[in-house]
Design an enzyme around this catalytic site. Sequence first.
Site, PDB file in Angstrom:
ATOM      1  CE  LYS A 176      27.401 -14.176   9.761  1.00  8.93           C
ATOM      2  NZ  LYS A 176      26.055 -14.540  10.227  1.00  8.93           N
TER       3      LYS A 176
HETATM    4  P1  NAD Z   1      21.367 -16.302   0.531  1.00  9.66           P
HETATM    5  O1  NAD Z   1      22.661 -16.162  -0.152  1.00  9.66           O
HETATM    6  O2  NAD Z   1      20.664 -17.614   0.497  1.00  9.66           O
HETATM    7  O3  NAD Z   1      20.326 -15.193   0.004  1.00  9.66           O
HETATM    8  C1  NAD Z   1      20.612 -13.835  -0.109  1.00  9.66           C
HETATM    9  C2  NAD Z   1      19.661 -13.288  -1.158  1.00  9.66           C
HETATM   10  O4  NAD Z   1      19.739 -11.861  -1.204  1.00  9.66           O
HETATM   11  C3  NAD Z   1      19.989 -13.787  -2.586  1.00  9.66           C
HETATM   12  O5  NAD Z   1      18.770 -14.143  -3.213  1.00  9.66           O
HETATM   13  C4  NAD Z   1      20.581 -12.549  -3.268  1.00  9.66           C
HETATM   14  O6  NAD Z   1      20.364 -12.553  -4.674  1.00  9.66           O
HETATM   15  C5  NAD Z   1      19.772 -11.469  -2.580  1.00  9.66           C
HETATM   16  N1  NAD Z   1      20.336 -10.120  -2.666  1.00  9.66           N
HETATM   17  C6  NAD Z   1      21.617  -9.703  -2.558  1.00  9.66           C
HETATM   18  N2  NAD Z   1      21.678  -8.366  -2.695  1.00  9.66           N
HETATM   19  C7  NAD Z   1      20.400  -7.927  -2.881  1.00  9.66           C
HETATM   20  C8  NAD Z   1      19.792  -6.662  -3.077  1.00  9.66           C
HETATM   21  N3  NAD Z   1      20.528  -5.539  -3.084  1.00  9.66           N
HETATM   22  N4  NAD Z   1      18.442  -6.585  -3.226  1.00  9.66           N
HETATM   23  C9  NAD Z   1      17.681  -7.698  -3.201  1.00  9.66           C
HETATM   24  N5  NAD Z   1      18.207  -8.938  -3.028  1.00  9.66           N
HETATM   25  C10 NAD Z   1      19.547  -9.046  -2.863  1.00  9.66           C
HETATM   26  O7  NAD Z   1      21.624 -15.822   2.052  1.00  9.66           O
HETATM   27  P2  NAD Z   1      20.741 -16.099   3.340  1.00  9.66           P
HETATM   28  O8  NAD Z   1      21.380 -17.191   4.100  1.00  9.66           O
HETATM   29  O9  NAD Z   1      19.317 -16.172   2.970  1.00  9.66           O
HETATM   30  O10 NAD Z   1      21.032 -14.764   4.175  1.00  9.66           O
HETATM   31  C11 NAD Z   1      20.297 -13.559   3.972  1.00  9.66           C
HETATM   32  C12 NAD Z   1      20.434 -12.681   5.192  1.00  9.66           C
HETATM   33  O11 NAD Z   1      19.955 -13.406   6.336  1.00  9.66           O
HETATM   34  C13 NAD Z   1      21.848 -12.261   5.550  1.00  9.66           C
HETATM   35  O12 NAD Z   1      21.816 -10.976   6.146  1.00  9.66           O
HETATM   36  C14 NAD Z   1      22.266 -13.282   6.605  1.00  9.66           C
HETATM   37  O13 NAD Z   1      23.307 -12.812   7.450  1.00  9.66           O
HETATM   38  C15 NAD Z   1      20.959 -13.418   7.347  1.00  9.66           C
HETATM   39  N6  NAD Z   1      20.818 -14.649   8.128  1.00  9.66           N
HETATM   40  C16 NAD Z   1      20.947 -15.873   7.550  1.00  9.66           C
HETATM   41  C17 NAD Z   1      20.774 -17.010   8.317  1.00  9.66           C
HETATM   42  C18 NAD Z   1      20.803 -18.394   7.721  1.00  9.66           C
HETATM   43  O14 NAD Z   1      20.498 -19.359   8.434  1.00  9.66           O
HETATM   44  N7  NAD Z   1      21.113 -18.566   6.449  1.00  9.66           N
HETATM   45  C19 NAD Z   1      20.525 -16.903   9.695  1.00  9.66           C
HETATM   46  C20 NAD Z   1      20.383 -15.628  10.252  1.00  9.66           C
HETATM   47  C21 NAD Z   1      20.540 -14.520   9.452  1.00  9.66           C
END
Ligand code: NAD
Length: 415
Positions: free
Chosen positions: A105
């Site tokens: 990561k």
């Molecule tokens: P992203 O940036 O697209 O979305 C994150 C969202 O969370 C945004 O809408 C942001 O405004 C919101 N957010 C931040 N703080 C917040 C809070 N305190 N309360 C409510 N909403 C809040 O990111 P993503 O890619 O969707 O990733 C989200 C999670 O999923 C992370 O933990 C990431 O590690 C995990 N993840 C992502 C992927 C992927 O393919 N993108 C894969 C596995 C895991």
Amino acid sequence: MTKFSVAEMARQQVEKAAEAMNLPKDIRTILMCPKRILRTTFPIKMDDGWVQCFTGFRCQYNDSRGPTKGGVRYHPDVSEDEVIALASWMTWKCALVDLPYGGAKGGVICDPLKLSERELEKITRRFTTEIMPVLGPDKDIPAPDVFTTSKTMAWMMDTFSMFTGHTVPAVVTGKPEVLGGSKGRKQATGRGVAIITRELYKALNKSLKDARVIIQGFGNVGSFAGLFLSQMGAKIIAASDASTGIIDPKGLNISELMEVIEKDKALDAYKKGKKIARDEILYQDADILIPAALENQIREDNAGKIKTMVISEGANGPTTLEADAILEKKGVYIAPDILANAGGVIVSHYEWVQALSGMYWEEQEVNERLEKKLVKTFKEVWDKAQNMKISLRTAAYVVALERIAEVYKYRGIFP
Ligand code: NAD
């Protein structure tokens, strides 16, 4: 008060599973240590003409099963501790869904909402240059994570290719399709969350029809999880992002919410539904909670207030160990992050395979392979949990750790 360490929490999750399965002590010792952590601080000439320094990290936690794989995050709270935890979860996730990868990561400490596109491009290109020595399609392959997108991956791929002297599409995944990105990758993590939630519901003899769902974090993962769950018959009654919470017991229109995000970047621009405080949505009366924002959201101090009996972890590490214990006592079923959000890395693997072979697949083929892999893995985890009388989280770790332990049995420990 001692500061919460997410890496310590990740270590304790491994310890718990290691105890349950009686993992040999030598293997435990190895799995507690990240293999490599690169830390870099670099200057960027900002749009206002002044120079600012940014700090970034890349952690390659364990590569015993293959090249390391994991996202890159841009966020003010990025730290070495967080990157280690996220890289370890990638290690267990890749082993759980049986991909030929280790876990990594990366992240840069910055606030992307306050940076221009030009500044973000410069940060991405310079960060890529700084971590070049440890990157490569057979070494370590980044992907998007919080506040990074397919555009970020295109800049990383281009930068790596410029230094290599030829185009190297397999060095990152989550690229735009025109650069060799896989069909279905953008939707894959959310689709996986929906599939695992459906399988868990099936195992519990429940129907998703009209099941009420709360989504915390309406970003890439949360929005697609909501879209696919609503297509499966569920009703999304509340959603939040960093800006606000929105609730409508009759069900929110997910496509409309996605359009608002596309245009205005934040949910507070949405005019329908009732606004509630961002963190309050966690405690609403519903059936399924999907935390899809960041780690450490469901803790000892608020776990008791959660009313749903199913939690599907779209985010990595949203639930602390103390919260796990409280929820387990209440009989809540948690589909753990390393299972529920594995759809992203599974389709990233398909993207890497397509780039290396030069043969590209139709979306239907990607989705069918993803579905098959997740359904099979869910069954393995469910059966393990039933047989060993352990939680789904510990069961998922046991399946992953068994695979990694098997590798060390044959490879041994060098020298
Ligand atoms: P992203 O940036 O697209 O979305 C994150 C969202 O969370 C945004 O809408 C942001 O405004 C919101 N957010 C931040 N703080 C917040 C809070 N305190 N309360 C409510 N909403 C809040 O990111 P993503 O890619 O969707 O990733 C989200 C999670 O999923 C992370 O933990 C990431 O590690 C995990 N993840 C992502 C992927 C992927 O393919 N993108 C894969 C596995 C895991």
